[in-house]
Design a protein around this motif. Sequence first.
Motif, PDB file in Angstrom:
ATOM      1  N   GLU A  26       0.824  -1.211   0.000  1.00 24.68           N
ATOM      2  CA  GLU A  26       0.000   0.000   0.000  1.00 24.68           C
ATOM      3  C   GLU A  26       0.860   1.263   0.000  1.00 24.68           C
ATOM      4  O   GLU A  26       0.533   2.245  -0.665  1.00 24.68           O
ATOM      5  N   LEU A  42       2.187   1.610  -3.442  1.00 23.92           N
ATOM      6  CA  LEU A  42       1.121   2.028  -4.354  1.00 23.92           C
ATOM      7  C   LEU A  42       0.870   3.528  -4.300  1.00 23.92           C
ATOM      8  O   LEU A  42       0.518   4.147  -5.306  1.00 23.92           O
ATOM      9  N   ARG A  79       3.343  -0.033 -12.355  1.00 22.06           N
ATOM     10  CA  ARG A  79       3.457  -0.430 -10.956  1.00 22.06           C
ATOM     11  C   ARG A  79       2.077  -0.541 -10.309  1.00 22.06           C
ATOM     12  O   ARG A  79       1.835  -1.426  -9.498  1.00 22.06           O
ATOM     13  N   GLN A  80       1.190   0.371 -10.687  1.00 16.10           N
ATOM     14  CA  GLN A  80      -0.173   0.305 -10.152  1.00 16.10           C
ATOM     15  C   GLN A  80      -0.830  -1.028 -10.503  1.00 16.10           C
ATOM     16  O   GLN A  80      -1.531  -1.614  -9.695  1.00 16.10           O
ATOM     17  N   LEU A 118       1.312  -3.991  -8.633  1.00 16.30           N
ATOM     18  CA  LEU A 118       1.118  -3.931  -7.182  1.00 16.30           C
ATOM     19  C   LEU A 118      -0.354  -4.130  -6.812  1.00 16.30           C
ATOM     20  O   LEU A 118      -0.667  -4.725  -5.798  1.00 16.30           O
ATOM     21  N   GLY A 119      -1.233  -3.634  -7.659  1.00 20.37           N
ATOM     22  CA  GLY A 119      -2.668  -3.826  -7.423  1.00 20.37           C
ATOM     23  C   GLY A 119      -3.012  -5.308  -7.420  1.00 20.37           C
ATOM     24  O   GLY A 119      -3.773  -5.788  -6.570  1.00 20.37           O
ATOM     25  N   LYS A 148      -1.607  -6.840  -4.289  1.00 19.47           N
ATOM     26  CA  LYS A 148      -2.445  -6.472  -3.149  1.00 19.47           C
ATOM     27  C   LYS A 148      -3.670  -7.389  -3.051  1.00 19.47           C
ATOM     28  O   LYS A 148      -4.007  -7.875  -1.983  1.00 19.47           O
TER      29      LYS A 148
END
Length: 231
Positions: free
Chosen positions: A28, A31, A142-143, A146-147, A150
């Motif tokens: 997080e 992010l 990256r979003q 990483l999303g 997550k």
Amino acid sequence: MGLVGQLYKLQQLDLELQSKQQELEDVEIQLSDDKALVAAESKLASQKEQLGDLKKKQKSAEWELEDLQEKVKQIDSKLYSGKTKDPKELINLEKEVKGLKSQIGLKEDTLLGLMSQVEEIEAEVKTIAEELGRLKQEWEQRQVTLGQKKKEIEIMLVRLGRDRNTLAQQIDSAALNTYERIKLARGQAVVKVERGKCQGCHITVATSQWQKVKAGDLIQCSSCNKILYLE
Ligand SMILES: [Zn+2]
């Protein structure tokens, strides 16, 4: 599985939950980390502002130069039209032209300086804009990755939490309370006994205690107070 074995398993689930929770927090943070992007954006904005100022200065220098050139032209036409006959006036006009021409020379130097500054800043703006584009692209990638990560961690957390609750419900409530109390105070509640030693404090467990542990009783280490577990 014996009672202490259940508590040991519960501890493993708790540790896993803790580490996944930490992982989630890290993801997080990553992010929402847009520091590089924000820095590049503000740098670009300030360079653009500087460029705007320089261009304004360049424009006004160009106008001033045009005015001076226009004045010279007017005097020149007076000088060469033959209308002005008075020698004194002619000399004054020539003097004036000379003065204006030296002003023109200075103004041209200023203008050249401004033009090269504009060129320099324009190149910088181009570089920063490209860098910003690259950063934005990285950010978006990256979003996505990483999303995805997550989501996976959240699913695992739900699964672990469910397993933990199921197991906790099977454990005797007094034992569970003991476990929670030690965990709260010491961080870790259950420790293994290896080669006769408590792995929490490395003190040799008394034979009488060791036998109770072996029998599956809930025994706390006399030294570190943790629940002793024999695999
Ligand atoms: Zn101990």
